[in-house]
Design an enzyme around this catalytic site. Sequence first.
Site, PDB file in Angstrom:
ATOM      1  N   LYS A   1      11.072  17.990 -12.030  1.00 54.78           N
ATOM      2  CA  LYS A   1      11.014  18.217 -13.058  1.00 54.78           C
ATOM      3  C   LYS A   1      10.279  17.671 -14.520  1.00 54.78           C
ATOM      4  CE  LYS A   1      15.469  20.917 -13.426  1.00 54.78           C
ATOM      5  NZ  LYS A   1      16.854  21.360 -14.399  1.00 54.78           N
TER       6      LYS A   1
ATOM      7  N   ASN B   1      11.747  22.701 -16.365  1.00 52.97           N
ATOM      8  CA  ASN B   1      12.292  23.619 -15.653  1.00 52.97           C
ATOM      9  C   ASN B   1      11.081  25.425 -15.897  1.00 52.97           C
ATOM     10  OD1 ASN B   1      13.148  24.543 -18.509  1.00 52.97           O
ATOM     11  ND2 ASN B   1      15.391  24.974 -16.781  1.00 52.97           N
TER      12      ASN B   1
ATOM     13  N   ASP C   1      16.780  24.075 -20.382  1.00 51.25           N
ATOM     14  CA  ASP C   1      18.061  22.993 -19.900  1.00 51.25           C
ATOM     15  C   ASP C   1      18.584  22.693 -21.414  1.00 51.25           C
ATOM     16  OD1 ASP C   1      17.603  23.305 -17.280  1.00 51.25           O
ATOM     17  OD2 ASP C   1      17.012  21.512 -17.180  1.00 51.25           O
TER      18      ASP C   1
ATOM     19  N   GLY D   1      17.302  13.076 -13.282  1.00 47.36           N
ATOM     20  CA  GLY D   1      16.495  14.242 -13.672  1.00 47.36           C
ATOM     21  C   GLY D   1      17.042  15.047 -15.107  1.00 47.36           C
ATOM     22  N   VAL D   2      17.675  15.513 -14.999  1.00 54.21           N
ATOM     23  CA  VAL D   2      18.744  16.248 -16.128  1.00 54.21           C
ATOM     24  C   VAL D   2      19.075  15.897 -17.412  1.00 54.21           C
ATOM     25  CG1 VAL D   2      21.247  16.741 -15.172  1.00 54.21           C
ATOM     26  CG2 VAL D   2      20.373  18.654 -16.498  1.00 54.21           C
TER      27      VAL D   2
ATOM     28  N   THR E   1      22.854   2.370 -11.984  1.00 48.24           N
ATOM     29  CA  THR E   1      21.106   1.717 -11.856  1.00 48.24           C
ATOM     30  C   THR E   1      21.518   1.837 -13.635  1.00 48.24           C
ATOM     31  OG1 THR E   1      20.216   2.447 -10.041  1.00 48.24           O
ATOM     32  CG2 THR E   1      18.800   1.531 -11.283  1.00 48.24           C
TER      33      THR E   1
HETATM   34  P1  ATR Z   1      16.988  10.885  -9.566  1.00 53.19           P
HETATM   35  O1  ATR Z   1      17.741   9.517  -9.381  1.00 53.19           O
HETATM   36  O2  ATR Z   1      15.765  11.232  -8.545  1.00 53.19           O
HETATM   37  O3  ATR Z   1      16.977  11.337 -11.075  1.00 53.19           O
HETATM   38  P2  ATR Z   1      18.993  12.849  -9.766  1.00 53.19           P
HETATM   39  O4  ATR Z   1      19.534  13.849  -8.706  1.00 53.19           O
HETATM   40  O5  ATR Z   1      18.127  13.461 -10.670  1.00 53.19           O
HETATM   41  O6  ATR Z   1      18.491  12.002  -9.214  1.00 53.19           O
HETATM   42  O7  ATR Z   1      20.524  12.046 -10.028  1.00 53.19           O
HETATM   43  C1  ATR Z   1      21.276  11.487  -9.741  1.00 53.19           C
HETATM   44  C2  ATR Z   1      22.042  10.956 -10.346  1.00 53.19           C
HETATM   45  O8  ATR Z   1      23.603  10.475  -9.746  1.00 53.19           O
HETATM   46  C3  ATR Z   1      21.401   9.131 -10.699  1.00 53.19           C
HETATM   47  O9  ATR Z   1      22.614   9.150 -12.098  1.00 53.19           O
HETATM   48  C4  ATR Z   1      22.379   8.435  -9.571  1.00 53.19           C
HETATM   49  O10 ATR Z   1      22.400   7.010 -10.896  1.00 53.19           O
HETATM   50  P3  ATR Z   1      21.552   6.359  -9.904  1.00 53.19           P
HETATM   51  O11 ATR Z   1      20.689   5.958 -10.835  1.00 53.19           O
HETATM   52  O12 ATR Z   1      22.160   4.572  -9.738  1.00 53.19           O
HETATM   53  O13 ATR Z   1      21.188   6.899  -8.768  1.00 53.19           O
HETATM   54  C5  ATR Z   1      23.626   9.191  -9.783  1.00 53.19           C
HETATM   55  N1  ATR Z   1      24.552   8.343  -8.307  1.00 53.19           N
HETATM   56  C6  ATR Z   1      24.083   9.512  -7.026  1.00 53.19           C
HETATM   57  N2  ATR Z   1      25.627   9.500  -6.551  1.00 53.19           N
HETATM   58  C7  ATR Z   1      25.775   7.610  -6.527  1.00 53.19           C
HETATM   59  C8  ATR Z   1      27.061   6.643  -6.628  1.00 53.19           C
HETATM   60  N3  ATR Z   1      27.081   7.320  -5.649  1.00 53.19           N
HETATM   61  N4  ATR Z   1      27.218   5.917  -7.358  1.00 53.19           N
HETATM   62  C9  ATR Z   1      26.644   6.269  -8.314  1.00 53.19           C
HETATM   63  N5  ATR Z   1      26.052   7.104  -9.332  1.00 53.19           N
HETATM   64  C10 ATR Z   1      25.591   7.732  -8.215  1.00 53.19           C
END
Ligand code: ATR
Length: 277
Positions: A66, A87, A102, A129-130, A151
């Site tokens: 996105k 999107n 969205d 992403g969202v 994070t």
């Molecule tokens: P992206 O991080 O590449 O944008 P996303 O699918 O849009 O991918 O977002 C995933 C979200 O789920 C993020 O907020 C991610 O947290 P991190 O930024 O710390 O990776 C969260 N997420 C995925 N797995 C997780 C877990 N096991 N515990 C806590 N948060 C998780």
Amino acid sequence: MKKYLVIGNPIEHSLSPLIHNHWMRKYHLSNSIYEKKKVEKKDLKDIVDQVRNDEIKGVNVTVPFKKEIIPFLDSVIGDAHLTQSVNTVCKINNEVCGYNTDVGGFKKSLQESPIDYKNKNIFILGAGGVTSSILQAFIDTAKKIYITNRTKEKAEELKKLGDLSTALPRLGTENIEVIDWGERPEACDIVLNTTSIGLTKGENLNLDFKDYKDKKNILFYDLIYNPKETNFLKDAKLRGNMTMNGKMMFLWQAHMAFKIWTNISPKIDDEVIKLLD
Ligand code: ATR
């Protein structure tokens, strides 16, 4: 033939073709077809070029492209600019434009929900992403927005984006607060899961909401709609909180994309809602 695509990676799970092809049949767009395509980052320029050459009429963009698609577009409109998240892609007046439906889709889902979402404390889980779209949807109307993400830096980045797009003076910097993962704001009215946890059945966020027992007025909203009821929502229901999944947001964002491409406002009726059951 007018070709439409949803692109992403992974893409197998996408239900967008089901919805859009249903509407295309319903509104007699018999020369239109909507397909899903798994792509890599290196393919994005080519996809946009195909829109420019009229080989593709419209594109939906999903995780994780996105933001990545933006450099290839000629212009980025409204909420897409404010969220840096596109999107929906369409060629208008010889320009390939990026839109974000969205934000509008999410707002519409809230307007139809039993709660009044304005002037509330909002707790957003995740910064993926969202999430910038969810932040943007609340930015003019929330009392305060709290964001938490495993994070933390990604939540801080989102806050900066929020500060930029804030329609002053309604919500200033001090009204968006990043809190540590595992912590909770003292008061909140809507808790939103924007993380990917729950997409796989049985996954758990492992955040403690015990204090919210019997609080009937707190809404737990999971953007995930497949599975229909994540553990996040199951637990909320058991506690006596209100719950909502992402189905109506998904349908409304599709509705708005369809309108951009065809100028037809497709009906969100029981027939289309049932397609997702
Ligand atoms: P992206 O991080 O590449 O944008 P996303 O699918 O849009 O991918 O977002 C995933 C979200 O789920 C993020 O907020 C991610 O947290 P991190 O930024 O710390 O990776 C969260 N997420 C995925 N797995 C997780 C877990 N096991 N515990 C806590 N948060 C998780």
